[in-house]
Design an enzyme around this catalytic site. Structure first.
Site, PDB file in Angstrom:
ATOM      1  N   ARG A  32       0.822  -1.226   0.000  1.00 47.00           N
ATOM      2  CA  ARG A  32       0.000   0.000   0.000  1.00 47.00           C
ATOM      3  C   ARG A  32       0.851   1.270   0.000  1.00 47.00           C
ATOM      4  O   ARG A  32       0.488   2.264   0.633  1.00 47.00           O
ATOM      5  CB  ARG A  32      -0.957   0.025   1.191  1.00 47.00           C
ATOM      6  N   ARG A  36      -3.858   6.316   0.025  1.00 47.56           N
ATOM      7  CA  ARG A  36      -4.353   7.474   0.759  1.00 47.56           C
ATOM      8  C   ARG A  36      -3.362   8.164   1.679  1.00 47.56           C
ATOM      9  O   ARG A  36      -3.656   9.235   2.195  1.00 47.56           O
ATOM     10  CB  ARG A  36      -5.606   7.087   1.547  1.00 47.56           C
ATOM     11  N   ARG A  45      -7.442  11.199  -7.531  1.00 43.78           N
ATOM     12  CA  ARG A  45      -8.618  10.334  -7.383  1.00 43.78           C
ATOM     13  C   ARG A  45      -9.917  11.117  -7.192  1.00 43.78           C
ATOM     14  O   ARG A  45     -10.997  10.531  -7.225  1.00 43.78           O
ATOM     15  CB  ARG A  45      -8.410   9.407  -6.178  1.00 43.78           C
ATOM     16  N   ASP A  81      -6.725  -3.572  -7.359  1.00 42.17           N
ATOM     17  CA  ASP A  81      -7.292  -4.098  -6.122  1.00 42.17           C
ATOM     18  C   ASP A  81      -7.592  -5.578  -6.298  1.00 42.17           C
ATOM     19  O   ASP A  81      -7.805  -6.047  -7.425  1.00 42.17           O
ATOM     20  CB  ASP A  81      -8.568  -3.353  -5.714  1.00 42.17           C
ATOM     21  N   TYR A 156     -14.801 -11.977   1.182  1.00 43.27           N
ATOM     22  CA  TYR A 156     -15.627 -10.844   0.724  1.00 43.27           C
ATOM     23  C   TYR A 156     -16.895 -11.337   0.037  1.00 43.27           C
ATOM     24  O   TYR A 156     -17.980 -10.773   0.204  1.00 43.27           O
ATOM     25  CB  TYR A 156     -14.826  -9.929  -0.202  1.00 43.27           C
TER      26      TYR A 156
HETATM   27  O1  CP3 Z   1       0.112   0.279  -3.206  1.00 40.31           O
HETATM   28  C1  CP3 Z   1      -0.382  -0.880  -3.243  1.00 40.31           C
HETATM   29  O2  CP3 Z   1      -0.146  -1.718  -2.343  1.00 40.31           O
HETATM   30  C2  CP3 Z   1      -1.149  -1.325  -4.472  1.00 40.31           C
HETATM   31  C3  CP3 Z   1      -2.549  -1.209  -4.469  1.00 40.31           C
HETATM   32  C4  CP3 Z   1      -3.483  -2.098  -3.687  1.00 40.31           C
HETATM   33  C5  CP3 Z   1      -4.793  -1.675  -3.355  1.00 40.31           C
HETATM   34  N1  CP3 Z   1      -5.455  -2.715  -2.790  1.00 40.31           N
HETATM   35  C6  CP3 Z   1      -5.337  -0.334  -3.630  1.00 40.31           C
HETATM   36  C7  CP3 Z   1      -6.445   0.163  -2.792  1.00 40.31           C
HETATM   37  C8  CP3 Z   1      -3.353  -3.413  -3.240  1.00 40.31           C
HETATM   38  C9  CP3 Z   1      -2.154  -4.323  -3.314  1.00 40.31           C
HETATM   39  C10 CP3 Z   1      -4.619  -3.787  -2.689  1.00 40.31           C
HETATM   40  C11 CP3 Z   1      -4.906  -5.151  -2.191  1.00 40.31           C
HETATM   41  C12 CP3 Z   1      -6.055  -5.349  -1.299  1.00 40.31           C
HETATM   42  N2  CP3 Z   1      -7.316  -4.844  -1.405  1.00 40.31           N
HETATM   43  C13 CP3 Z   1      -6.033  -6.239  -0.203  1.00 40.31           C
HETATM   44  C14 CP3 Z   1      -4.846  -7.053   0.212  1.00 40.31           C
HETATM   45  C15 CP3 Z   1      -3.873  -6.216   0.957  1.00 40.31           C
HETATM   46  C16 CP3 Z   1      -4.275  -5.939   2.385  1.00 40.31           C
HETATM   47  O3  CP3 Z   1      -4.398  -4.763   2.727  1.00 40.31           O
HETATM   48  O4  CP3 Z   1      -4.434  -6.919   3.130  1.00 40.31           O
HETATM   49  C17 CP3 Z   1      -7.309  -6.219   0.378  1.00 40.31           C
HETATM   50  C18 CP3 Z   1      -7.743  -6.999   1.611  1.00 40.31           C
HETATM   51  C19 CP3 Z   1      -8.114  -5.350  -0.398  1.00 40.31           C
HETATM   52  C20 CP3 Z   1      -9.549  -5.012  -0.204  1.00 40.31           C
HETATM   53  C21 CP3 Z   1      -9.686  -3.550   0.042  1.00 40.31           C
HETATM   54  N3  CP3 Z   1      -9.667  -2.588  -0.955  1.00 40.31           N
HETATM   55  C22 CP3 Z   1      -9.766  -2.876   1.280  1.00 40.31           C
HETATM   56  C23 CP3 Z   1      -9.823  -3.546   2.640  1.00 40.31           C
HETATM   57  C24 CP3 Z   1      -9.785  -1.481   1.015  1.00 40.31           C
HETATM   58  C25 CP3 Z   1      -9.784  -0.323   1.999  1.00 40.31           C
HETATM   59  C26 CP3 Z   1     -11.137   0.238   2.244  1.00 40.31           C
HETATM   60  C27 CP3 Z   1     -11.042   1.590   2.945  1.00 40.31           C
HETATM   61  O5  CP3 Z   1     -11.465   2.576   2.329  1.00 40.31           O
HETATM   62  O6  CP3 Z   1     -10.528   1.639   4.075  1.00 40.31           O
HETATM   63  C28 CP3 Z   1      -9.723  -1.347  -0.385  1.00 40.31           C
HETATM   64  C29 CP3 Z   1      -9.695  -0.078  -1.125  1.00 40.31           C
HETATM   65  C30 CP3 Z   1      -8.365   0.306  -1.671  1.00 40.31           C
HETATM   66  N4  CP3 Z   1      -7.549  -0.522  -2.393  1.00 40.31           N
HETATM   67  C31 CP3 Z   1      -7.767   1.582  -1.598  1.00 40.31           C
HETATM   68  C32 CP3 Z   1      -6.563   1.503  -2.313  1.00 40.31           C
HETATM   69  C33 CP3 Z   1      -5.578   2.597  -2.580  1.00 40.31           C
HETATM   70  C34 CP3 Z   1      -8.354   2.796  -0.912  1.00 40.31           C
HETATM   71  C35 CP3 Z   1      -9.527   3.300  -1.716  1.00 40.31           C
HETATM   72  C36 CP3 Z   1      -9.595   4.785  -1.809  1.00 40.31           C
HETATM   73  O7  CP3 Z   1      -8.592   5.453  -2.014  1.00 40.31           O
HETATM   74  O8  CP3 Z   1     -10.749   5.286  -1.766  1.00 40.31           O
END
Ligand code: CP3
Length: 349
Positions: A32, A36, A45, A81, A156
């Site tokens: 990550r 954000r 975004r 994602d 999920y």
């Molecule tokens: O920089 C990186 O690591 C690459 C991008 C990446 C994202 N998601 C972007 C993202 C990666 C590798 C993921 C994987 C992901 N997504 C996982 C596995 C990694 C982990 O954290 O365990 C999981 C469980 C998800 C599912 C998911 N997607 C979650 C739990 C969330 C957060 C929700 C929140 O708003 O708190 C997301 C959304 C997400 N994926 C964001 C990003 C940058 C945030 C969305 C936003 O900016 O509005």
């Protein structure tokens, strides 16, 4: 067989460390690292839904590169994602800001599983385009591709959204093995398709994020999950790119995560890195394992904890420095920049 040339991602410190080869310094990247915690991410975004942003190659390229302009990290990770391939095969999933992935009609029966068709390259044209554009921009810096692990995706889909204990998912796993394996098998095909698309477009390594799999016992992992993760890693073996396997709270599963066929096992902060390497076994490289919360505790704490991890890593077959889970949104990017330099300086040889 082509031999890796110098100044190519295949001979970068990150890929070499994944293979357990000698490195000039310990490579580092952050799960990550895009997202954000970066104001420039929030800016680009604005007004664009998360999952829509993932289908726009120029935006994916920009967001993937943003952290590399701030930090001297040793790899980029594709901005996407784990639910992107699910949406691409028609699952009604969306990412709700501040909540996470939410699924309109959860999967609870065999008829629901039938809706999960395999992923074709034509379902994710934007992935190949983004990866190709990034590989061109990155030069000798490796790009990491990724997919969600089958347990985490199943969670999920079965729960219908984020879950603390994954109770419905585990109940299905314990009580309906036939349905469970059918679901896992479909999710395995989807993960393989998604990872292959990224490797064929030029990704230099891949990580399987089975983030929530730490909630099952070793025996249940072996019976209900291992056959599927093993198939994911073995189907990628011929590509020859390093394969990383990560989950949170997996101290008791590290041996099995390695057994599944990964070259690198990701480790969270609950277990010392040297013990993790012993459990992962087979001379595997370990990746980790600074608690992301440490980054909020002030630089002196960050430095002391990072040095302690590097001490634990001394003499291990391979180490890629990372956090034990993703960067928290409230993290100060300057701390990540400083940590990157510290790890490089302390380990320079
Ligand atoms: O920089 C990186 O690591 C690459 C991008 C990446 C994202 N998601 C972007 C993202 C990666 C590798 C993921 C994987 C992901 N997504 C996982 C596995 C990694 C982990 O954290 O365990 C999981 C469980 C998800 C599912 C998911 N997607 C979650 C739990 C969330 C957060 C929700 C929140 O708003 O708190 C997301 C959304 C997400 N994926 C964001 C990003 C940058 C945030 C969305 C936003 O900016 O509005």
């Amino acid at each position: 067989m082509t031999h890796p040339q110098p100044n190519q991602p295949q001979s970068s410190p990150f890929v070499r460390a994944c293979r357990g080869e000698p490195v000039p310094y310990t490579p580092i990247w952050f799960m990550r690292q895009a997202g954000r915690s970066l104001p420039e991410y929030k800016r680009v975004r604005e007004g664009i839904a998360m999952l829509d942003s993932c289908t726009r190659p120029e935006l994916v390229t920009e967001i993937t590169l943003q952290p590399l302009r701030r930090y001297d990290v040793d790899a980029a990770i594709l901005y996407s994602d784990i639910v992107v391939p699910l949406r691409a095969v028609g699952v009604d999933v969306d990412i709700k800001p501040g909540i996470g992935p939410v699924v309109e009609r959860p999967i609870r029966a065999m008829s629901d599983v039938a809706r999960l068709r395999p992923l074709e390259p034509a379902d994710v044209p934007f992935i190949g385009e983004a990866v190709k554009s990034l590989v061109g921009e990155l030069g000798d810096k490796p790009l990491i591709g990724f997919a969600g692990g089958p347990f985490t995706l199943a969670s999920y889909l079965v729960e219908g959204g984020p879950s603390k204990n994954h109770d419905r998912t585990k109940a299905l796993m314990y009580g309906e093995p036939e349905l469970w394996h059918a679901l896992m098998s479909r999710l395995t095909d989807i993960a393989i398709g998604f990872l292959q698309a990224q490797i064929e477009a030029g990704a230099s390594a891949v990580q399987l994020f089975d983030s929530w799999v730490g909630v099952v016992s070793p025996e249940d992992y072996r019976q209900s999950i291992l056959p599927h993760t093993r198939r994911i890693f073995s189907s990628l073996a011929a590509f020859g790119v390093p394969r990383i396997h990560f989950g949170v709270g997996t101290g008791e599963l590290l041996g099995l995560l390695g057994e599944a066929g990964a070259d690198v096992v990701g480790v969270d902060w609950r277990i010392p890195l040297d013990e993790a390497a012993r459990r992962a076994g087979g001379g595997k490289t370990v990746q980790g394992n600074l608690d992301p919360s440490v980054l909020l505790a002030g630089w002196d704490v960050v430095e002391a904890r990072a040095r302690a991890i590097l001490d634990h890593a001394k003499g291990l077959p391979g180490h890629v420095f990372n956090l034990g889970h993703g960067v928290l949104p409230e993290t100060d990017p300057d701390v990540l920049a400083r940590l990157t330099d510290l790890v490089h300086e302390v380990t320079a040889r």
